[in-house]
Design a protein around this motif. Sequence first.
Motif, short mmCIF file in Angstrom:
data_model
loop_
_atom_site.label_atom_id
_atom_site.label_comp_id
_atom_site.label_asym_id
_atom_site.label_seq_id
_atom_site.Cartn_x
_atom_site.Cartn_y
_atom_site.Cartn_z
N ASP A 351 0.43 -1.03 -0.17
CA ASP A 351 -0.05 0.08 -0.29
C ASP A 351 1.39 0.85 0.49
O ASP A 351 0.36 2.26 -0.31
CB ASP A 351 -1.02 -0.11 1.14
N MET A 352 1.75 1.41 0.59
CA MET A 352 3.08 2.31 1.07
C MET A 352 4.64 2.01 0.61
O MET A 352 4.96 0.85 0.58
CB MET A 352 3.16 2.87 2.20
N ILE A 353 5.80 2.85 -0.48
CA ILE A 353 6.72 2.48 -0.61
C ILE A 353 7.47 2.83 0.60
O ILE A 353 6.95 4.55 1.10
CB ILE A 353 7.93 2.40 -1.55
N HIS A 354 8.39 2.74 1.08
CA HIS A 354 9.32 3.16 2.03
C HIS A 354 11.54 3.50 1.67
O HIS A 354 11.71 2.41 2.66
CB HIS A 354 9.07 2.24 3.40
N PRO A 355 11.54 3.11 0.57
CA PRO A 355 12.85 3.52 0.95
C PRO A 355 13.49 4.80 1.44
O PRO A 355 13.28 5.41 2.61
CB PRO A 355 12.82 4.66 -1.18
N ASP A 356 14.87 4.02 1.50
CA ASP A 356 16.09 4.33 2.78
C ASP A 356 16.98 4.53 1.19
O ASP A 356 17.61 4.73 0.16
CB ASP A 356 16.72 3.36 3.45
N LEU A 357 17.30 6.35 0.96
CA LEU A 357 17.41 7.28 0.16
C LEU A 357 19.11 7.03 0.12
O LEU A 357 20.16 6.68 -0.99
CB LEU A 357 17.15 8.73 0.44
N ALA A 358 19.50 6.09 1.19
CA ALA A 358 21.00 5.85 1.31
C ALA A 358 21.15 4.77 0.78
O ALA A 358 22.15 3.61 0.75
CB ALA A 358 21.44 6.27 2.62
N GLU A 375 2.28 8.14 -9.45
CA GLU A 375 1.12 7.98 -10.79
C GLU A 375 0.59 7.03 -10.18
O GLU A 375 -0.49 6.95 -10.98
CB GLU A 375 1.69 7.67 -12.05
N ALA A 376 0.90 5.68 -9.62
CA ALA A 376 0.02 4.63 -9.32
C ALA A 376 -1.01 4.89 -8.48
O ALA A 376 -1.69 3.80 -7.97
CB ALA A 376 0.55 3.48 -8.81
N GLY A 377 -1.25 5.93 -7.74
CA GLY A 377 -1.65 6.24 -6.41
C GLY A 377 -0.98 5.48 -5.37
O GLY A 377 -1.80 5.69 -3.94
N ILE A 378 0.13 5.55 -4.86
CA ILE A 378 1.04 5.21 -3.98
C ILE A 378 2.22 6.19 -3.22
O ILE A 378 2.71 6.12 -4.01
CB ILE A 378 1.26 3.52 -4.28
N PRO A 379 1.83 6.60 -2.17
CA PRO A 379 2.76 7.43 -1.22
C PRO A 379 3.60 6.80 -0.80
O PRO A 379 3.97 5.03 -0.83
CB PRO A 379 1.60 7.36 0.46
N MET A 380 4.57 7.51 -0.44
CA MET A 380 5.67 7.25 0.09
C MET A 380 6.53 8.32 1.29
O MET A 380 6.09 9.24 1.07
CB MET A 380 6.27 7.81 -1.06
N ALA A 381 6.41 6.94 1.75
CA ALA A 381 7.12 7.44 3.47
C ALA A 381 8.72 6.99 3.39
O ALA A 381 8.98 6.59 2.34
CB ALA A 381 6.76 6.21 4.86
N MET A 382 9.67 7.26 4.00
CA MET A 382 11.01 7.50 3.95
C MET A 382 11.33 7.28 5.34
O MET A 382 11.28 7.80 5.96
CB MET A 382 11.16 9.04 3.09
N HIS A 383 12.53 5.69 4.77
CA HIS A 383 13.30 5.57 5.89
C HIS A 383 14.67 6.39 5.76
O HIS A 383 15.49 6.43 4.67
CB HIS A 383 13.60 4.15 5.95
#
Length: 478
Positions: A351-358, A375-383
């Motif tokens: 339901d959400m993605i959670h990239p760690d920029l590092a 574009e797919a309607g999926i939110p992004m939180a960041m680790h």
Amino acid sequence: MKNFLSRLSPANTPTGPASNRREFMQKASLGGLALGMMLDGRTEQELEFITQKVPRDSKPSELKITDMRVAILSGVPFTSPIIRIDTNQGLVGWGEVRDGASANYALMLKSRLLGKNPCNVEQLFKLIKPFGNHGRAAGGVCGVEMALWDLAGKAYNVPAYQLLGGKYRDFVRLYADTPEGKNYDEFAQNMSKRRDAGYSFLKMDFGIGMIADQKDMLVGAKQWSVKQPYNANEPGKIGNYAMTRHPFTRIQITKKGLDRLVEHVGRVREIVGYETPLAADHFGHFDVNTAIQVGKAMEPFRLAWLEDLVPWFYTDQWKQISDAIETPTLTGEDIYLKEEFIKLIDARAVDMIHPDLASSGGLLETKKIGDYAEEAGIPMAMHFAGSPISMMANVHCAAATENFVALEHHGVDVAGWEDIVTGLKPIADKGYVRVPEAPGLGVNLNEEVAKRYLKKDNTWFAPTDVWNTRDSWDREWS
């Protein structure tokens, strides 16, 4: 020199020999001019003195990388190698290898960067990205990419977010890990501190580790070091629990164990309240069936997300979990590059993605990941769990990405954390970071303070000449 002075004089001021040079020097507000006049006849030296305080923009087209060094910080909150890239114009770019990763992941890239123009960020990223991989192995590529954007921003005198296409927000929301307590009263006190500091988004850890030593809570757990997951040598155990992928432990949770977790999360929810988003992480290593049981049991508490229930690469299992429960699912902190995120997004597996920029590829690649999810309607939180250098890289990317929700702040309780850099004070203010307008990442390393965190037995930005020579053929195709 006389012509130069005449251009500075008002139109009605005599500029011939009768003009009073001493009077002019008294009135002029050109720093260093008086000293420069003592050098009559030596034009180059006069101009050097006259213009010594005049700001000079970099010449981006002529900027070249001349050196790269690292200093390894410890306890910020974990181990973080800080990258310093030097140039022929005196500009310095700061980056950071991901927490817990080797500095060598970055140093091995040095021979491929020397002499290159750091402003060609995407070109250089494509040159070095074959040397990254999922998890901490991406740390070198991503840390260098941060430093390149810092240099490019400084060269063009613009903040990094501007180079990514501009910003959607002036403030970046933070989410803070919930500090653990010896009991619920202590936990409640810690939560009050978080609320008083202005944090409006929180995350907690709970899972089978907290019940592994209690009777009839788990099935099959005694054969693993669940309470000490990184102890691979405990007698009588069948393997390294931390390094065994979740489905292969065959640990299950009983009804009694599930009730205990429900009780725990319920009490935490009472402390936090329902107005504050509360996410959850670190559940333990168990299979997809147990993950669904846990997820369904947590639905009454309206958690913001359940994080990393199974490894990120089990796309089908993630979809199975996401389809079975109502609480949002989330993963991605160990994924390198956009391609694996695209698989999860296209499959509607989370339901959400959670990239760690590092780990995910740095600022631009993470923005591309966020844009694809948007574009797919999926939110992004960041680790995030590093020093303020890496945080500011995250802040610029978050500012430039529309579907951003919140950025993790893992150093809330590290004394002196914000003093590691200069250029933005305070960094965290009432649960938000103001997006900096200074060039590049907007901060610089405060070396006097940062040295206090230098890892034991390490040298402060020691020479790295041993990494200067490229000794392999890197092309991936014939």
